[in-house]
Design a protein around this motif. Structure first.
Motif, mmCIF file in Angstrom:
data_model
loop_
_atom_site.group_PDB
_atom_site.id
_atom_site.type_symbol
_atom_site.label_atom_id
_atom_site.label_comp_id
_atom_site.label_asym_id
_atom_site.label_seq_id
_atom_site.Cartn_x
_atom_site.Cartn_y
_atom_site.Cartn_z
ATOM 1 N N HIS A 272 0.837 -1.335 0.050
ATOM 2 C CA HIS A 272 0.053 0.034 0.017
ATOM 3 C C HIS A 272 0.774 1.249 -0.096
ATOM 4 O O HIS A 272 0.132 2.444 -0.144
ATOM 5 C CB HIS A 272 -1.047 -0.093 1.298
ATOM 6 C CG HIS A 272 -1.631 -1.210 1.208
ATOM 7 N ND1 HIS A 272 -1.467 -2.293 2.324
ATOM 8 C CD2 HIS A 272 -2.920 -1.671 0.481
ATOM 9 C CE1 HIS A 272 -2.543 -3.217 2.024
ATOM 10 N NE2 HIS A 272 -3.286 -2.937 0.935
ATOM 11 N N GLN A 273 2.086 1.045 -0.238
ATOM 12 C CA GLN A 273 3.051 2.168 -0.137
ATOM 13 C C GLN A 273 3.082 3.289 0.855
ATOM 14 O O GLN A 273 2.510 4.578 0.970
ATOM 15 C CB GLN A 273 3.005 3.113 -1.475
ATOM 16 C CG GLN A 273 3.346 2.270 -2.603
ATOM 17 C CD GLN A 273 3.400 3.042 -3.885
ATOM 18 O OE1 GLN A 273 3.781 4.214 -4.011
ATOM 19 N NE2 GLN A 273 2.886 2.348 -5.153
ATOM 20 N N LEU A 274 3.117 2.509 2.210
ATOM 21 C CA LEU A 274 3.042 3.362 3.408
ATOM 22 C C LEU A 274 4.184 3.068 4.253
ATOM 23 O O LEU A 274 4.977 1.994 4.130
ATOM 24 C CB LEU A 274 1.588 2.656 4.069
ATOM 25 C CG LEU A 274 0.394 3.141 3.626
ATOM 26 C CD1 LEU A 274 -0.773 2.367 4.366
ATOM 27 C CD2 LEU A 274 0.024 4.573 3.316
ATOM 28 N N GLN B 128 2.097 6.992 10.729
ATOM 29 C CA GLN B 128 2.207 6.412 9.479
ATOM 30 C C GLN B 128 2.243 7.632 8.364
ATOM 31 O O GLN B 128 1.707 8.710 8.754
ATOM 32 C CB GLN B 128 0.960 5.555 9.345
ATOM 33 C CG GLN B 128 0.813 5.200 7.784
ATOM 34 C CD GLN B 128 -0.762 5.092 7.747
ATOM 35 O OE1 GLN B 128 -1.317 3.915 7.913
ATOM 36 N NE2 GLN B 128 -1.665 5.890 6.982
ATOM 37 N N SER B 129 2.769 7.298 7.072
ATOM 38 C CA SER B 129 2.839 8.272 6.262
ATOM 39 C C SER B 129 2.546 7.799 4.692
ATOM 40 O O SER B 129 3.288 6.621 4.670
ATOM 41 C CB SER B 129 3.692 9.419 6.044
ATOM 42 O OG SER B 129 3.787 10.100 4.895
ATOM 43 N N ASP B 130 1.792 8.134 3.869
ATOM 44 C CA ASP B 130 1.940 7.571 2.633
ATOM 45 C C ASP B 130 3.251 8.190 1.798
ATOM 46 O O ASP B 130 3.607 9.104 2.408
ATOM 47 C CB ASP B 130 0.786 7.645 1.575
ATOM 48 C CG ASP B 130 0.430 9.139 1.376
ATOM 49 O OD1 ASP B 130 1.171 10.152 1.643
ATOM 50 O OD2 ASP B 130 -0.914 9.531 1.218
ATOM 51 N N TYR B 131 3.544 7.784 0.793
ATOM 52 C CA TYR B 131 4.551 8.393 -0.041
ATOM 53 C C TYR B 131 4.660 9.613 -0.531
ATOM 54 O O TYR B 131 5.562 10.416 -0.931
ATOM 55 C CB TYR B 131 5.073 7.465 -1.327
ATOM 56 C CG TYR B 131 5.740 6.191 -0.704
ATOM 57 C CD1 TYR B 131 5.544 5.684 0.454
ATOM 58 C CD2 TYR B 131 6.100 5.065 -1.827
ATOM 59 C CE1 TYR B 131 6.166 4.564 0.757
ATOM 60 C CE2 TYR B 131 6.575 3.966 -1.441
ATOM 61 C CZ TYR B 131 6.593 3.624 -0.207
ATOM 62 O OH TYR B 131 6.951 2.423 0.312
ATOM 63 N N SER B 132 3.218 10.634 -0.097
ATOM 64 C CA SER B 132 2.912 11.739 -0.784
ATOM 65 C C SER B 132 3.090 12.592 0.599
ATOM 66 O O SER B 132 2.712 13.809 0.571
ATOM 67 C CB SER B 132 1.729 12.037 -1.443
ATOM 68 O OG SER B 132 1.824 11.124 -2.694
ATOM 69 N N ASN C 258 1.589 12.421 3.549
ATOM 70 C CA ASN C 258 0.191 12.568 4.211
ATOM 71 C C ASN C 258 0.325 11.601 5.639
ATOM 72 O O ASN C 258 0.293 10.473 5.559
ATOM 73 C CB ASN C 258 -1.142 12.009 3.439
ATOM 74 C CG ASN C 258 -1.205 12.820 2.187
ATOM 75 O OD1 ASN C 258 -1.271 14.128 2.460
ATOM 76 N ND2 ASN C 258 -1.323 12.305 0.949
ATOM 77 N N ALA D 128 -5.230 -1.335 3.499
ATOM 78 C CA ALA D 128 -4.184 -0.504 4.472
ATOM 79 C C ALA D 128 -4.849 -0.252 5.620
ATOM 80 O O ALA D 128 -4.213 -0.307 6.768
ATOM 81 C CB ALA D 128 -4.103 0.790 3.799
#
Length: 542
Positions: free
Chosen positions: A405-407, A423-427, A429, A453
């Motif tokens: 989930h790219q986290l 937690q953060s996504d790759y952008s 957030n 996720a």
């Protein structure tokens, strides 16, 4: 006087009668012998009527010669030896000529009546002669014969081409068996055909792709239908292809191919700061291996990339991020980051999307490094992902990634900010997952990806409460293990759903199966009885 003349005439008559008898008794039956060489007062081997005739079957680069066994007056038939000569000229008609001008096609061999002569040239006239000798060394020869080797315009062929002719089996960590159905040839016998195996990792369009871009194993081998391919890497998908060659050298590629994945080696890896080394051991804990000796650099966080077969680690003593290959011959460390590092604690790799993440407790930052970038630099400032000033990052410690989930997940602890898991996504957030009470110390964490996720589960070690705890995405926690000594590092074998943690108080690694039927909270029930040693910083599994 007349009486003496009668006696002389009588002796003369007897002598005349005995001469044929003496000569007849001095030799054995030799009908059809073209040549004879007497030695040691013995007699030559002999043949029955027409027994000196040879039968020959020509092939492309060989012939098969058959004959009737010779006999001898003194030697047993099984004691007689045979030798074959050949020539492209009609100059080996007797024993002496054969020894002088002929090429040996078969050395002296006892008690045979057929043999192959190989290494010939296609469509060529040859003369052949078989010589027989007894135990005294007396030699005679069969009648010379001539024959022309065959042409072989067509290569070998496989019946039912396209079926599952090639198969991989008996797959282990570093080897497997390749087997196939034997080929045929219009001229060469099946037992003279040679085979060669090729293999290629990861992908293959067809058999020719494996041959053109893969690796050949061994050398041409005659009359086989399987071979053990060794020297492979574990947990790698390989494709295999087979080539057959006849006596002339004509080759055919089997259209069928097969693939399989070698068994994965199960290893623990850990960094050891007292001796500045990185070591590993298999799951049995039977043989610790030092794979990197680094000098006074204080190795800390480690992460494994099974696809690239690499290991990444942080060095707080040298302020460096480094990588190296897992396999022998590929273990020379490479510097990735050498400047503007404070205290790089933990590291994680997303080998699916090819990113490397690490935490820095001095710089209060998290970094994101692209593994496939074309022009990488060695300056950490070029890879800042999250900071204290922009994102409120404070004293980030443990880190892990959900590649699906790219986290990215990390733990924070300290005085200025509350201890927490985020937690953060790759952008970039960011989401707060769980806040600890003051004084707690979430030293390390790992994540088990779920179908979504929101169904991810985080596992962390808390060396203030001495627990191993699970946490869902809503912040609900459950202490799986209580009463630890100093739980320090944690990792997960996702495929086998095994949780492992290191306790620096007991210097043991513990194993916890997530799907066990009746779990307890006592760490002694999960003692892996594996002591990696003192001053262990971080652990990883592969």
């Amino acid at each position: 006087m007349k009486k003496r003349k009668r006696i002389n005439l009588l002796f003369l008559l007897i002598f005349i009668i005995l001469i044929p008898i003496i000569f007849t008794c001095s030799g054995s039956l030799t009908l059809g012998i073209d040549d004879k060489m007497e030695r040691d007062d013995d007699v030559l081997p002999g043949f029955a009527v027409d027994g000196d005739k040879l039968t020959i079957f020509p092939r492309a680069t060989a012939v098969t010669i058959t004959w009737v066994k010779a006999v001898d007056d003194r030697a047993e038939q099984y004691e007689l030896e045979y030798k074959i000569y050949y020539s492209t000229s009609e100059n080996i008609a007797d024993v002496n000529a054969a020894e002088k001008y002929g090429t040996v096609g078969l050395e002296w061999t006892a008690d045979i009546d057929t043999a192959d002569v190989t290494g010939l040239t296609i469509t060529t006239d040859y003369y052949f002669i078989v010589v027989v000798r007894d135990k005294a060394g007396n030699a005679a020869c069969y009648s010379m014969i001539t024959e022309t080797t065959s042409t072989d315009p067509d290569p070998p062929y496989f019946l039912n081409a396209g079926d599952e002719l090639v198969e991989i089996s008996n797959v282990n960590t570093e080897d497997f068996t390749v087997s196939w159905t034997k080929a045929y040839d219009d001229i060469s016998p099946v037992n003279t055909l040679e085979y060669l195996v090729y293999y290629k990792s990861e992908s293959a369009a067809d058999a020719q792709d494996i041959i053109d871009n893969g690796t050949v194993f061994g050398d041409w081998t005659v009359d086989i239908d399987s071979i053990q391919v060794t020297g492979l890497l574990d947990n790698v998908t390989y494709f295999a292809a087979v080539v057959v060659r006849d006596e002339v050298g004509l080759e055919t590629v089997c259209e069928s191919i097969d693939s399989d994945t070698t068994v994965k080696n199960q290893f623990f890896y850990w960094s050891e700061s007292a001796s500045d080394i990185i070591q590993r051991n298999d799951y049995s804990g039977s043989a610790i291996e030092t794979i990197y000796t680094l000098g006074a650099v204080n190795p800390r966080g480690i992460a494994i990339d099974p696809d690239a077969r690499k290991i990444y680690w942080t060095e707080t003593g040298s302020g460096t991020i480094r990588s190296a290959g897992l396999d022998e011959g590929m273990r020379t460390p490479v510097d990735l980051i050498t400047s503007n590092i404070g205290t790089a604690e933990a590291i994680a790799v997303d080998y699916v999307n090819e990113y490397l993440f690490w935490t820095d407790t001095t710089n209060n930052a998290i970094y994101m490094y692209g593994l496939n970038q074309s022009s990488p630099t060695t300056d950490a400032d070029d890879y800042i992902f999250l900071t204290n000033a922009d994102d409120g990052i404070y004293n980030p410690e443990g880190i892990d990634v959900d590649m699906v989930h790219q986290l990215v997940y990390w733990s924070e602890y300290g005085v200025a900010e509350p201890e927490r898991i985020r937690q953060s996504d790759y952008s970039k957030n960011i989401v707060n997952i769980y806040n600890f009470t003051e004084g707690e110390h979430p030293e390390d964490l790992c994540v088990l990806p779920g179908a979504t996720a929101l169904s991810n589960i985080i596992y962390f070690v808390n060396n203030a409460s001495n627990t191993v705890t699970s946490c869902d995405m809503s912040g609900n926690t459950d202490d799986l293990i209580t009463g630890c000594s100093t739980p320090w590092s944690i990792t997960i074998d996702i495929a086998n759903r095994n949780l492992f943690w290191l306790d620096r108080g007991t210097d043991l690694i513990y194993s916890y199966y997530l799907d066990q039927a009746s779990p307890t909270t006592d760490p002694s029930d999960y003692d892996y009885t594996f002591n990696p040693g003192l001053s262990i910083q971080k652990i990883a599994v592969y």
